[in-house]
Design a protein around this motif. Structure first.
Motif, PDB file in Angstrom:
ATOM      1  N   LYS A 175      39.930  61.407  46.664  1.00 33.36           N
ATOM      2  CA  LYS A 175      40.990  61.214  47.675  1.00 33.36           C
ATOM      3  C   LYS A 175      41.035  62.383  48.648  1.00 33.36           C
ATOM      4  CE  LYS A 175      43.816  58.282  44.695  1.00 33.36           C
ATOM      5  NZ  LYS A 175      44.846  58.323  43.641  1.00 33.36           N
ATOM      6  N   LYS A 223      38.186  40.934  43.943  1.00 33.69           N
ATOM      7  CA  LYS A 223      39.324  40.915  44.890  1.00 33.69           C
ATOM      8  C   LYS A 223      39.359  42.190  45.737  1.00 33.69           C
ATOM      9  CE  LYS A 223      42.709  42.543  41.478  1.00 33.69           C
ATOM     10  NZ  LYS A 223      43.600  42.023  40.452  1.00 33.69           N
ATOM     11  N   HIS A 224      38.792  43.288  45.178  1.00 32.46           N
ATOM     12  CA  HIS A 224      38.748  44.521  45.986  1.00 32.46           C
ATOM     13  C   HIS A 224      37.661  44.451  47.054  1.00 32.46           C
ATOM     14  CE1 HIS A 224      41.535  46.809  43.497  1.00 32.46           C
ATOM     15  NE2 HIS A 224      40.958  46.241  42.437  1.00 32.46           N
ATOM     16  N   ASN A 257      37.304  51.990  48.819  1.00 29.76           N
ATOM     17  CA  ASN A 257      37.762  52.385  50.164  1.00 29.76           C
ATOM     18  C   ASN A 257      37.120  53.694  50.600  1.00 29.76           C
ATOM     19  OD1 ASN A 257      39.254  50.172  49.815  1.00 29.76           O
ATOM     20  ND2 ASN A 257      41.271  51.112  50.012  1.00 29.76           N
ATOM     21  N   GLU A 272      37.881  41.424  50.889  1.00 29.41           N
ATOM     22  CA  GLU A 272      38.421  41.681  52.238  1.00 29.41           C
ATOM     23  C   GLU A 272      37.367  42.351  53.127  1.00 29.41           C
ATOM     24  OE1 GLU A 272      40.964  45.579  52.146  1.00 29.41           O
ATOM     25  OE2 GLU A 272      41.234  44.548  50.220  1.00 29.41           O
ATOM     26  N   TRP A 273      36.452  43.123  52.501  1.00 29.38           N
ATOM     27  CA  TRP A 273      35.404  43.791  53.285  1.00 29.38           C
ATOM     28  C   TRP A 273      34.332  42.808  53.746  1.00 29.38           C
ATOM     29  CZ3 TRP A 273      36.074  48.815  54.617  1.00 29.38           C
ATOM     30  CH2 TRP A 273      37.014  49.562  53.877  1.00 29.38           C
ATOM     31  N   PHE A 307      42.745  49.372  38.578  1.00 25.56           N
ATOM     32  CA  PHE A 307      42.974  48.933  39.964  1.00 25.56           C
ATOM     33  C   PHE A 307      42.894  50.135  40.903  1.00 25.56           C
ATOM     34  CE2 PHE A 307      45.480  47.808  43.642  1.00 25.56           C
ATOM     35  CZ  PHE A 307      45.170  46.478  43.872  1.00 25.56           C
ATOM     36  N   ASP A 308      43.568  51.187  40.522  1.00 26.95           N
ATOM     37  CA  ASP A 308      43.639  52.383  41.367  1.00 26.95           C
ATOM     38  C   ASP A 308      42.232  52.988  41.545  1.00 26.95           C
ATOM     39  OD1 ASP A 308      44.915  54.486  42.818  1.00 26.95           O
ATOM     40  OD2 ASP A 308      44.546  55.779  41.079  1.00 26.95           O
ATOM     41  N   ARG A 324      40.065  50.724  43.850  1.00 32.52           N
ATOM     42  CA  ARG A 324      40.522  50.813  45.241  1.00 32.52           C
ATOM     43  C   ARG A 324      40.058  52.136  45.853  1.00 32.52           C
ATOM     44  NH1 ARG A 324      43.124  47.323  47.399  1.00 32.52           N
ATOM     45  NH2 ARG A 324      44.125  47.527  49.416  1.00 32.52           N
ATOM     46  N   THR A 325      40.302  53.198  45.109  1.00 31.57           N
ATOM     47  CA  THR A 325      39.946  54.535  45.625  1.00 31.57           C
ATOM     48  C   THR A 325      38.448  54.630  45.912  1.00 31.57           C
ATOM     49  OG1 THR A 325      41.693  55.403  44.232  1.00 31.57           O
ATOM     50  CG2 THR A 325      40.134  57.001  45.141  1.00 31.57           C
TER      51      THR A 325
END
Length: 1638
Positions: free
Chosen positions: A821, A924-925, A864, A928-929, A856-857, A860-861
């Motif tokens: 992050k 699902k992560h 992204n 969207e891309w 999930f976290d 996502r991290t």
């Protein structure tokens, strides 16, 4: 042959001897020479007369004739009468001396004649020349020049005259005032002296063996006196040089006392010439001769001259040598010879002089002296023997020279010294060292744009390569050096400054060692105690092994180093020998197959470390291993400049320590490694850590204890107090040292023994590194991430079978996420992400599992943090000032590693929950891309998806029947991506669908290796995805949809269809199009099962339509609606036909859809054709008010109907309708095509009619004729006549049909294709077309006649009973008002012979009448009808019976004859072909035989016609006429040699033919040659040249008694005229023919 003819011809040749074309001049010369060799006396007389009669002839012309005389004399001197020789001598003498002025070319040519004659008639020549060489009168320049040349060409003949000549010449020398006379006298004296010396050297062969040197001494000396005293001082440099050259030659002939007396003056004079002349070779040569003469007679005076000689010679030898200029090279060699001559007499003086010059400050002088030294060492071996030590001492000075040019000379000297035994002496080793130092030179460094301007520049590379070769030569060819080089060369292997010389050194040592070892020489075994300066065996082994780790560096030192290691194994340790014999060759052969690009460095280094470990086990000597570790640690600092090698050495030390059982040594070396490491460098940190990790595998406790000590040592105490100013610097170092330590713990964990590791992870390892988790320092972060990853790897290896709970897992994961992050989102400059993900992937596998939120976290991290990065090739903009810039290659590697790490992480997550839900939780992560607007982001997401699906499939174990409930939604997301603009996304999408469908099949219960045919088709579809052509992509989409629809369970269909409708507004227009195609296909295939959804689907489609901007998607949606409602078509016909032209794509789609129902389609087509046939196709309009002339302008309604027909036929379903109406459609469109050629679009195309949209711009490529052609092509394709379409496509027929110039050709190709491939369809078409032949439009009649004309070319017409109809139509068209139609009708009648030869005699009368009238056609611009009539008649004659033609043969023949010489190539060709075809009807007719002989000459000469088709026609005609000629020889010859496809040697052919004509038709010789002469005036140069050749060969082959048949007057006159022809080819052949006049 009349004498006068030969004379006339020779005269003409002499006139042309100066032709402006060089090829003609050469041929004229050859011909005169040929005639001259046949009749030398005759031709020589003519040449003489010519010169006498034309005293004013220009010099160039005279020269050619004189040169010809010289050649004749040279070759035929024995055949020329003595009287002629006498007259030639006087002519040449006269030509040479007629002008008092010197005219070089002319007088030289005359002089050459005298020299040529002089080779046999020396006395006569001398009589003539001496008459012009009278005492007291200055002779002509060329008289003297000729004497000089004679003395060179006829030594034995001339030398006896020389005494007398010199006697006469001496008084003349004083009279010569002009420089050119002085020059020629000097040159003559030089030649005379050389001749005398040659004569004296070969007395045994000489005619007068009593001649002695002193015969000439006094005259030579008298001449020398004048040359030396007065002429040598001339201002003219050319003269000075020639005098100098003469003096050099004369010095050998002078009396010894005279020469001795002259030397003190002569030598300084010659030396002074160097300053006055730029050209030095002649001076050096002369000086060399004088010195040679002086030394030979043992001159005493020479000593007084030695200083000035050496000084001047030294200047010469130092001058630069230009190798592109041979004279400077020759000069250099002459100067070196002078040094050699002097060395024999003054060895000490010379050697001292040269050695002193080695110390001169001038580079050139040093180079020159080294050149002399090398020359003396090589050439004067015995003299130099005693000087060896002196030279060895003196050469030290140049060894230190800075100039590469000097060094190059030094290397050459050393090489010479090596071969002559200098290097074994004391001081020789320095020279070897010099060579090795220069084998180690780096590459020359040039600043950008700078290149050497000096042509003599010696680059480092050139010098290095020279030294490599020298070292190799020392080893291989200078046997005596072996013990000088062995083992001394080993010394140079270990110091860093020699690293670039490693490869050549190792190769030399390997050669030496192998030789010694093989012959078991005792000194192969090295006593390292005795040779104290040699590196120890331990260091040697380390050095060679580390060289091997990066084998392609330092000029590829890896393989040579390992080879050497193998050779010297007994010297390293006797126990290693057996192992290395086996292991090293294997390593070497692996290297041999690799290149710097293909070598896997990691694997290679691993195999070297294994080799080291095996070696230590084999050596089995703990003390030796400990010593190796100690010395290797000490040696580390050598590699401070090459850290990758140093890193490898750390690992070697680690491996060595594993084998050491002495704990104290281990502790000490670990301490040494940690203390002395340069922690600031990342490569070194990793090296230390890996080395320490390797050590830990045998000494875990000792290693951990040492690391703990190091962590607490003073090195880590922060500086304080007075030193706080330096705090920043120290901080940095401390962070870096901590980083090393942290990494060490990671590698210790990795390598520690499995049974001891778990107990140490928490207590020792994590405790030591966790205190650094909150660091901000990048280096420490990276080390922590790597270390945690290594620890996780170590644990997972050990706990695979144990239920070990890693309690600190969550904490470590949290730390890792924080690291990611903290990274900037817009750039990747560090490997943090890559290392974190690799570490997480290792941690994931350990228990306890992560919670859903943590998972999930983490996903996502990571996603992204990676997907959103800019593309790899984006330049790095917003950098902090102290951040380093990444090279493009580094950045590429970093991206690659990062994405590999992400995939590894996702695999490990999936592996923990391999179910549809688990897949969804990852997907699902990603999804969207997938529809991101950025291509690189979609590509990344797509690749990841493909990767995880493949992993899912390969690891799936279906135990019970689970439904793959998310298949529809996954397909809905992925399928539209199959047409993504990015080709990589497209391929990956297909791969994903392939995998998904196989996953579904697995869930349905099929086995892992089951292959489903429909899914396998995706493999071939994927290939077509590479083609970005939209139509290909859509076809692929519908294929794809069919495959999906076949495999998709019903309950998943609804989800998929609504997903696809959503996809109609994808960010990528390509993908929205794909969605529409997929949707339509699914509706067609599976719509039946969706009754309840139709209204809802239409509703959603309606809403979507308003949001779609893509035209094609709109059309596709319109089609979707058409699929759902095929009943509403009829009402829209009238609307559609009035749409603006050209139809836009939506209108087109509508029309295409109308073709779907065949019944309906038939009605519409009939309606359209009926209108088309009666409406006016175009109107003639005036081009403009200003210009006259009419333009054809199309009418819009027929055009729209043609467009409509074309679009309808595009629909595959229209096939049935098209087939049933095919003849009507074909003839309507053919007639429409005829009336569209050259027709333009109206300007106001859409202005009339109702229901108009705003006028559209005319689409490019929309033209009246194009529409008709396209419609016709679509019609044929739709009627499944692909065999017709294919040849038309290949021949470009469609474009030809559109082009007014080539329209007929295009229609002919169409008819041909129909006749060949669609015969049965023709009767109905002909029936439809016949009425149209009476149409008022000429263009339509032309098209139909062209079509019918070609049909007659094919037998299908007879087979299908159409012959009479077509024949009658053609006969009617013979009188058509249009000459194009008439021409086509004649062509059609001719074609009957090809198509239906059996009908020819039936229609013989009509055909012959039509053809004859065609040949007489008056209204025939361009002679097209005539041409067709002749070509047609040629075809027809092949099949006509003799009785039908007999009476007409001669009549036709007479008609053809004028066309044989036509300017038009095609007519010439056709008339010749026709002539050939007529021949069979004339056999046996004497009148016909005469006709053949009449035209044979014409055919023969046109064999060299510029037009290739005419040449082929001539070959054919001559071959078929051959039997009629009446000569078996000629018949056989024509039939053997005249083949259309074979080349013909024209000259040989004519030569043979003339022989046969002479033999078989002597009575016709008169007729033949008269006929040929007429062609001297032909329009074609090739034909004129051929005629000249024919005459030439005829004369050449004609026996004496037949000459009466030839009118030689005409022949001679004709050839003389051709010799003036404007074309040089003709002049050459005329000259060649004249060469046969003998």
């Amino acid at each position: 042959m009349e004498e006068s003819d030969v004379e006339q011809v020779t005269l003409a040749l002499l006139d042309s001897a100066n032709d402006k074309d060089p090829v003609v001049r050469e041929q004229v010369r050859k011909s005169i020479l040929t005639l001259g060799k046949q009749q030398p006396n005759k031709v020589l007389s003519m040449c003489q007369d010519y010169l006498v009669k034309h005293p004013k002839l220009i010099v160039g012309h005279r020269v050619v004739i004189l040169q010809t005389i010289e050649l004749i004399v040279k070759t035929k001197i024995d055949d020329i009468s003595y009287l002629k020789i006498k007259s030639i001598i006087s002519l040449a003498s006269d030509e040479m001396t007629r002008s008092k002025d010197v005219v070089p070319d002319w007088q030289q040519a005359a002089s050459n004649i005298l020299v040529a004659v002089g080779n046999k008639y020396i006395n006569d020549i001398m009589e003539e020349i001496l008459s012009k060489f009278q005492p007291g009168i200055l002779p002509h320049f060329f008289v003297v020049q000729t004497l000089a040349s004679l003395s060179e060409s006829n030594v034995y003949g001339m030398v006896p005259f020389l005494n007398a000549i010199l006697g006469t010449m001496l008084p003349m020398l004083g009279m010569a005032k002009q420089d050119n006379m002085k020059w020629v006298f000097s040159s003559a004296l030089s030649h005379f002296s050389e001749s005398i010396l040659e004569y004296l050297a070969n007395l045994d062969k000489a005619p007068d063996p009593t001649v002695r040197k002193d015969t000439f001494s006094s005259e030579i000396y008298a001449a020398y006196d004048i040359l030396y005293c007065s002429w040598l001082q001339s201002r003219e440099s050319k003269l000075r040089l020639t005098v100098a050259e003469a003096v050099g030659s004369m010095s050998h002939l002078m009396a010894h006392d005279k020469l001795e007396e002259q030397l003190p003056k002569l030598i300084p004079t010659i030396l002074s010439l160097y300053k006055k002349n730029t050209e030095h070779y002649v001076i050096s040569k002369s000086l060399c001769q004088v010195l040679d003469a002086s030394v030979n007679m043992g001159s005493r005076v020479l000593e007084t001259q030695i200083d000035s000689l050496l000084t001047t010679l030294n200047q010469q030898v130092c001058a630069p040598v230009d190798y592109s200029n041979p004279l400077t090279v020759k000069n250099h060699n002459e100067v070196l010879r002078c040094f050699s001559i002097l060395a024999n007499t003054f060895p000490d003086r010379l050697v001292m002089f040269v050695l002193q010059k080695l110390e001169n400050s001038n580079e050139r002088i040093r180079m020159g002296s080294l050149a002399v030294l090398r020359h003396l060492i090589n050439s004067s071996t015995s003299i130099m023997e005693s000087k060896k030590l002196l030279i060895l001492a003196s050469i030290r000075q140049p060894l230190a020279d800075h100039s590469n040019k000097v060094k190059k000379r030094v290397v050459q000297v050393i090489s010479a010294m090596a071969h002559h035994g200098y290097l074994e002496l004391e001081g020789g080793d320095l020279l070897v060292k010099f060579i090795i130092q220069h084998c180690a030179l780096p590459d020359t460094y040039y600043r950008p744009g700078q290149r050497p301007s000096d042509p003599e520049e010696v680059t480092n590379e050139a010098l290095r390569s020279m030294c490599d070769n020298t070292l190799h030569l020392f080893t291989t060819t200078v046997g005596r050096l072996t013990d000088v080089l062995w083992p001394m060369l080993l010394y140079y292997l270990t110091p860093g400054q020699y690293s670039n010389a490693t490869a050549p050194l190792c190769k030399s040592l390997t050669l030496l060692g192998t030789k010694k070892r093989a012959s078991q020489e005792p000194n192969f075994n090295i006593d390292f105690n005795e040779h104290v300066n040699l590196p120890s065996p331990h260091i040697l082994m380390v050095r060679l092994l580390v060289n091997g780790s990066f084998p392609f560096r330092s000029r590829g030192h890896g393989a040579p180093s390992l080879s050497l290691l193998n050779v010297i194994s007994p010297n390293i340790h006797p126990n290693a020998e057996t192992l290395w014999e086996k292991e090293i060759p294997a390593l070497l052969s692996y290297l041999e197959e690799s290149t710097p690009e293909t070598l896997d460095n990691k694997k290679w280094e691993e195999s070297l470390l294994q080799f080291l470990a095996k070696s230590l086990v084999a050596i089995a000597d703990d003390k030796w291993s400990c010593q190796l570790a100690i010395e290797a640690t000490r040696y580390l600092s050598t590699y401070n400049q090459s850290l990758e090698e140093k890193s490898f050495l750390y690992r070697c030390i680690g491996v060595t320590l594993q084998q050491c059982s002495n704990k104290e040594v281990v502790q000490k070396q670990l301490q040494e490694m940690l203390i002395s490491a340069r922690h600031n460098d990342a490569i070194e940190r990793a090296g230390v850590a890996m080395g320490i990790g390797l050590c830990a595998s045998s000494h875990l406790d000792a290693t951990l204890a040492k690391l703990d000590d190091f962590g607490k040592s003073d090195a880590f105490k922060k500086a304080s107090g007075i030193f706080s100013l330096l705090k920043d610097k120290n901080d940095l170092d401390v962070e870096k040292m901590k980083s090393t330590l942290i990494l060490c713990y990671g590698y210790v964990a990795l390598h520690a023994p499995e049974d001891q590791i778990l107990s140490r992870i928490d207590s020792d390892i994590l405790r030591s590194i966790s205190k650094h988790f909150n660091t901000k320092d990048l280096t420490m972060k990276l080390s922590l991430i790597q270390s945690v990853g290594l620890i996780a790897r170590a644990i997972s290896t050990v706990v695979r079978n144990q239920g070990y709970m890693f309690v600190r897992k969550q904490e470590l994961m949290g730390v890792m996420m924080d690291f990611i992050k903290a990274e900037p989102t817009d750039a990747m400059r560090t490997p943090v992400r890559h290392l974190v993900m690799t570490t997480c992937a290792n941690l994931i596998n350990l228990e306890p599992a992560l919670t859903e939120n943590e998972n999930f976290d983490m996903l996502r991290t990571c996603l992204n943090g990676v997907y959103g990065l800019p593309p790899v090739n984006t330049p790095d903009k917003d950098r902090g000032k102290d951040e380093e810039v990444l090279e493009p290659q580094q950045r590429e590697a970093l991206y690659k590693d990062t994405f590999n790490a992400l995939q590894e992480l996702l695999r490990n997550i999936l592996a923990r929950d391999l179910s549809p839900d688990g897949l969804q939780s990852v997907f699902k992560h990603i999804e969207e891309w997938l529809s991101s607007g950025q291509g690189h982001e979609r590509e990344r997401a797509m690749n990841t998806t493909a990767h995880i699906l493949e992993f899912y499939f390969n690891n799936l174990h279906v135990k019970n029947m689970v439904t793959f409930h998310n298949l529809g939604s996954l397909l809905g997301r992925l399928a539209p991506r199959c047409t993504d603009p990015n080709p990589l996304v497209r391929r990956a999408a297909i791969d994903c669908i392939y995998t998904l469908l196989y996953i579904q099949l697995r869930y349905e219960g099929f086995s892992l290796d089951y292959k489903d045919d429909s899914v396998e088709r995706l493999i071939t579809l994927r290939e077509s995805m590479d083609n970005p052509d939209h139509s290909v992509l859509y076809k692929t989409c519908s294929e794809l949809a069919k495959i999906i629809s076949k495999r998709l369970p019903q309950q998943q269909l609804n989800t998929l269809i609504f997903m696809l409708i959503e996809g109609l507004v994808d960010s990528q227009s390509n993908c929205s199009r794909a969605s529409s195609v997929l949707l339509n296909t699914l509706l067609k295939n599976r719509g039946a099962g969706l009754q309840d959804l139709v209204s809802e689907m239409l509703e959603v489609l309606h809403i979507r339509l308003q949001m779609i901007s893509e035209e094609q998607v709109k059309v596709s949606v319109a089609q979707s609606i058409l699929i759902l409602a095929t009943q509403h078509l009829q009402t829209v016909i009238n609307t559609l036909i009035s749409y603006p032209l050209p139809f836009d794509s939506w209108s087109c789609e509508m029309w295409i859809a109308l073709g779907a129902d065949s019944k309906l389609a038939s009605q519409i087509m009939e309606m359209l054709m009926e209108k088309l046939n009666i409406m006016v196709p175009y109107v003639d309009k005036k081009e403009s008010m200003m210009r006259g002339g009419l333009t054809k302008v199309a009418t819009s309604h027929p055009l729209a109907m043609t467009c409509a027909l074309k679009e309808m036929m595009l629909n595959g379903q229209s096939q049935e309708a098209v087939v049933s109406l095919f003849p009507q459609l074909f003839s309507s469109l053919l007639v429409r095509l005829g009336s569209s050629v050259g027709v333009t679009l109206p300007k106001d195309i859409n202005s009339s009619g109702t229901n108009r949209k705003s006028p559209t711009k005319l689409a490019a490529g929309f033209d009246v004729c194009g529409v008709a052609v396209e419609a016709l092509r679509i019609l044929l394709a739709r009627a499944q006549l692909d065999h017709v379409v294919k040849p038309l496509d290949q021949e470009g027929a469609w474009d030809k049909m559109k082009d007014p110039q080539q329209h007929i050709t295009g229609v002919t190709l169409l008819a041909r294709a129909m006749a060949k491939h669609a015969g049965p369809r023709l009767p109905a078409i002909v029936e439809c077309l016949c009425p149209c032949l009476n149409n008022i439009y000429e263009c339509q009649r032309v098209t139909i006649t062209a079509f019918f004309s070609e049909l007659l070319n094919h037998h299908v017409v007879t087979e299908l009973m159409m012959m009479d109809v077509l024949m009658n139509n053609m006969m009617e068209r013979i009188s058509d008002p249009s000459c194009t139609v008439r021409m086509l009708a004649v062509r059609g009648l001719g074609n009957i012979a090809v198509g239906s030869p059996e009908k020819v005699n039936k229609y013989a009368k009509e055909l012959l009448a039509a053809m004859s009238s065609g040949m007489e056609e008056k209204d025939d611009p361009g002679k097209r009808i005539t041409l067709e009539a002749m070509s047609g008649l040629s075809k027809v004659l092949l099949y006509l019976d003799k009785k039908n033609v007999q009476l007409l043969v001669v009549y036709i023949f007479m008609k053809i004859k004028p066309f044989l010489e036509s300017e038009n190539d095609e007519i010439r060709c056709a008339s010749i072909m026709l002539l050939g075809n007529l021949s069979k009807f004339g056999s046996g007719e004497p009148v016909f035989k005469d006709q053949i002989h009449n035209v044979l000459v014409s055919l023969l000469l046109h064999l060299s016609d510029p037009n290739l088709q005419v040449v082929k026609a001539c070959k054919y005609a001559m071959r078929v006429c051959a039997p009629v000629v009446g000569s078996e020889l000629i018949t056989t010859m024509f039939q053997n040699h005249l083949h259309e496809d074979k080349s013909l040697h024209y000259g040989e052919f004519i030569n043979d033919l003339t022989k046969y004509i002479i033999q078989d038709f002597p009575g016709m010789l008169n007729f033949y040659h008269i006929t040929v002469i007429q062609f001297f005036k032909s329009n074609w140069a090739e034909v004129r040249a051929g005629a000249a050749m024919f005459i030439g060969f005829l004369l050449g082959n004609l026996p004496e008694e037949l000459f009466s048949h030839i009118n030689m007057g005409s022949v001679t006159k004709g050839l003389v005229m051709l010799l003036q022809d404007p074309d040089p080819v003709v002049r050459v052949k005329a000259a060649e023919a004249m060469g046969h006049f003998h």
